[in-house]
Motif scaffolding. Sequence first.
Motif, PDB file in Angstrom:
ATOM      1  N   ALA A 226       0.829  -1.204   0.000  1.00 29.45           N
ATOM      2  CA  ALA A 226       0.000   0.000   0.000  1.00 29.45           C
ATOM      3  C   ALA A 226       0.867   1.260   0.000  1.00 29.45           C
ATOM      4  N   GLY A 227       1.937   1.233   0.797  1.00 30.71           N
ATOM      5  CA  GLY A 227       2.834   2.380   0.846  1.00 30.71           C
ATOM      6  C   GLY A 227       3.549   2.602  -0.468  1.00 30.71           C
ATOM      7  N   ARG A 228       3.971   1.514  -1.102  1.00 27.34           N
ATOM      8  CA  ARG A 228       4.657   1.626  -2.389  1.00 27.34           C
ATOM      9  C   ARG A 228       3.711   2.185  -3.449  1.00 27.34           C
ATOM     10  N   ARG A 229       2.462   1.760  -3.413  1.00 30.16           N
ATOM     11  CA  ARG A 229       1.487   2.240  -4.399  1.00 30.16           C
ATOM     12  C   ARG A 229       1.211   3.728  -4.189  1.00 30.16           C
ATOM     13  N   ARG A 230       1.067   4.143  -2.944  1.00 27.16           N
ATOM     14  CA  ARG A 230       0.833   5.559  -2.639  1.00 27.16           C
ATOM     15  C   ARG A 230       2.030   6.393  -3.078  1.00 27.16           C
ATOM     16  N   TYR A 231       3.223   5.874  -2.818  1.00 27.79           N
ATOM     17  CA  TYR A 231       4.443   6.601  -3.195  1.00 27.79           C
ATOM     18  C   TYR A 231       4.519   6.767  -4.716  1.00 27.79           C
ATOM     19  N   ALA A 232       4.217   5.717  -5.460  1.00 30.07           N
ATOM     20  CA  ALA A 232       4.276   5.787  -6.926  1.00 30.07           C
ATOM     21  C   ALA A 232       3.279   6.825  -7.442  1.00 30.07           C
ATOM     22  N   HIS A 233       2.099   6.877  -6.836  1.00 25.56           N
ATOM     23  CA  HIS A 233       1.106   7.881  -7.232  1.00 25.56           C
ATOM     24  C   HIS A 233       1.621   9.285  -6.949  1.00 25.56           C
ATOM     25  N   ASN A 237       2.476  12.721  -9.207  1.00 26.71           N
ATOM     26  CA  ASN A 237       1.671  13.914  -8.941  1.00 26.71           C
ATOM     27  C   ASN A 237       2.277  14.662  -7.759  1.00 26.71           C
ATOM     28  N   VAL A 238       3.457  15.204  -7.963  1.00 26.92           N
ATOM     29  CA  VAL A 238       4.226  15.802  -6.873  1.00 26.92           C
ATOM     30  C   VAL A 238       3.460  16.916  -6.176  1.00 26.92           C
ATOM     31  N   SER A 239       2.715  17.693  -6.915  1.00 31.90           N
ATOM     32  CA  SER A 239       2.000  18.825  -6.321  1.00 31.90           C
ATOM     33  C   SER A 239       0.863  18.391  -5.404  1.00 31.90           C
ATOM     34  N   ALA A 240       0.463  17.116  -5.484  1.00 32.06           N
ATOM     35  CA  ALA A 240      -0.662  16.627  -4.688  1.00 32.06           C
ATOM     36  C   ALA A 240      -0.224  15.867  -3.443  1.00 32.06           C
ATOM     37  N   VAL A 241       1.070  15.824  -3.145  1.00 31.67           N
ATOM     38  CA  VAL A 241       1.566  15.096  -1.978  1.00 31.67           C
ATOM     39  C   VAL A 241       1.036  15.744  -0.704  1.00 31.67           C
ATOM     40  N   GLN A 242       0.463  14.951   0.176  1.00 30.87           N
ATOM     41  CA  GLN A 242      -0.101  15.465   1.419  1.00 30.87           C
ATOM     42  C   GLN A 242       1.004  15.872   2.396  1.00 30.87           C
ATOM     43  N   PRO A 243       0.771  16.931   3.192  1.00 34.22           N
ATOM     44  CA  PRO A 243       1.781  17.336   4.185  1.00 34.22           C
ATOM     45  C   PRO A 243       2.097  16.256   5.208  1.00 34.22           C
ATOM     46  N   THR A 244       1.159  15.325   5.420  1.00 37.18           N
ATOM     47  CA  THR A 244       1.373  14.252   6.396  1.00 37.18           C
ATOM     48  C   THR A 244       2.161  13.079   5.823  1.00 37.18           C
ATOM     49  N   ALA A 245       2.480  13.118   4.553  1.00 38.38           N
ATOM     50  CA  ALA A 245       3.251  12.022   3.944  1.00 38.38           C
ATOM     51  C   ALA A 245       4.637  11.955   4.572  1.00 38.38           C
ATOM     52  N   PRO A 246       5.208  10.750   4.690  1.00 36.20           N
ATOM     53  CA  PRO A 246       6.538  10.606   5.317  1.00 36.20           C
ATOM     54  C   PRO A 246       7.688  11.028   4.405  1.00 36.20           C
ATOM     55  N   PHE A 249       8.954  15.743  -2.102  1.00 35.87           N
ATOM     56  CA  PHE A 249       9.706  15.839  -3.352  1.00 35.87           C
ATOM     57  C   PHE A 249      10.102  17.286  -3.609  1.00 35.87           C
ATOM     58  N   SER A 250      11.272  17.453  -4.206  1.00 32.03           N
ATOM     59  CA  SER A 250      11.739  18.796  -4.574  1.00 32.03           C
ATOM     60  C   SER A 250      12.781  18.650  -5.675  1.00 32.03           C
ATOM     61  N   PRO A 251      12.913  19.651  -6.538  1.00 36.33           N
ATOM     62  CA  PRO A 251      13.931  19.570  -7.598  1.00 36.33           C
ATOM     63  C   PRO A 251      15.307  19.965  -7.069  1.00 36.33           C
ATOM     64  N   ASP A 252      16.346  19.369  -7.626  1.00 35.15           N
ATOM     65  CA  ASP A 252      17.700  19.807  -7.295  1.00 35.15           C
ATOM     66  C   ASP A 252      18.065  20.999  -8.194  1.00 35.15           C
ATOM     67  N   PRO A 253      19.249  21.591  -8.063  1.00 39.19           N
ATOM     68  CA  PRO A 253      19.596  22.773  -8.861  1.00 39.19           C
ATOM     69  C   PRO A 253      19.521  22.556 -10.373  1.00 39.19           C
ATOM     70  N   THR A 254      19.640  21.306 -10.814  1.00 43.86           N
ATOM     71  CA  THR A 254      19.570  21.038 -12.256  1.00 43.86           C
ATOM     72  C   THR A 254      18.144  20.735 -12.707  1.00 43.86           C
ATOM     73  N   LEU A 257      14.401  15.590 -10.034  1.00 46.43           N
ATOM     74  CA  LEU A 257      13.597  15.374  -8.831  1.00 46.43           C
ATOM     75  C   LEU A 257      14.381  14.614  -7.764  1.00 46.43           C
ATOM     76  N   ARG A 258      14.221  15.072  -6.515  1.00 46.57           N
ATOM     77  CA  ARG A 258      14.804  14.396  -5.358  1.00 46.57           C
ATOM     78  C   ARG A 258      13.696  14.182  -4.331  1.00 46.57           C
ATOM     79  N   VAL A 259      13.890  13.168  -3.491  1.00 47.79           N
ATOM     80  CA  VAL A 259      12.932  12.887  -2.428  1.00 47.79           C
ATOM     81  C   VAL A 259      13.655  12.946  -1.088  1.00 47.79           C
ATOM     82  N   SER A 260      13.011  13.550  -0.099  1.00 49.23           N
ATOM     83  CA  SER A 260      13.584  13.617   1.246  1.00 49.23           C
ATOM     84  C   SER A 260      12.687  12.860   2.215  1.00 49.23           C
TER      85      SER A 260
END
Length: 293
Positions: A226-233, A237-246, A249-254, A257-260
Amino acid sequence: MANGGPVQHGYPHLETVRAAVTALYKRLSWATVQTFSTSLAPADVAFCDTDDLHLGAQRVAREIVRHLRLPDARLIVGFREMTHAANVELAAGPEYFVELNDRFRTHRRDIGAALAHEVAHVYLHRLDLSFPTTAENEILTDTVTTYLGAGWLLLDAFREDAVSSQKLGYLTPEEFGYVLAKRALLFREDPSVWFTSPQAYDAYVKGMALARRDEQQPPLTGAGWAGRRRYAHDRRNVSAVQPTAPYAFSPDPTGRLRVSFSCPTCHQRIRVPVKGRVRARCGLCRTVLECDT
């Protein structure tokens, strides 16, 4: 000290607890944390009713001082009527005056738990490690006591039934169980064999379940379906990531995409590129993490 009153349960201080673990690693370093791989032994703080009260308290205090590597600190232990379980006067040292609640005159099995918290106050005072508020400092003290191998005493002092209750410290029983589980996973020890309180054991089991869930959050490969499926979604859809997600996502200087996400050991934030299977090493606690980004 909850004495006969209601005991708070759950994880109301969880974010502060996690911040305390991170702060401990930053202040001590990974190498120093590793020197605390052996917990305070039950035999070292055992206290029976036939022991002299003051001599026994001094002996237990010395053992906790030794465990926390404070060889030049001397604790003078006394007893008086008070609301809290104990109090320590944080002077320049090397002598520190600790007062224990008069209740411990007849509840000697828990003297070690009360002293563990107060000695940890001295330890943090010497480290010059603190949080902004008194409440946060008490959470920090309980967390450090437990993570460095003496706080299992505080959890074991928790007892609760239909007509009475007792709890020492400022963490809930489940939060004590969570920090103790974090330590157990790190050093591969089983503190449950030391518990004399069945309620403490139950709290430890619940804390361990939460600690293991920290290791099962995406993008870690231990995440469930379930977590893997939510992560793939969310990755699509980076702009739709909930603030409560563990994760976030953010872009690097180039522009790539990077994930923290939080390290499951020390809770330091880690950033890795989004490019499939990645092995990351936490720079703070040196934990090697297998990720699928």
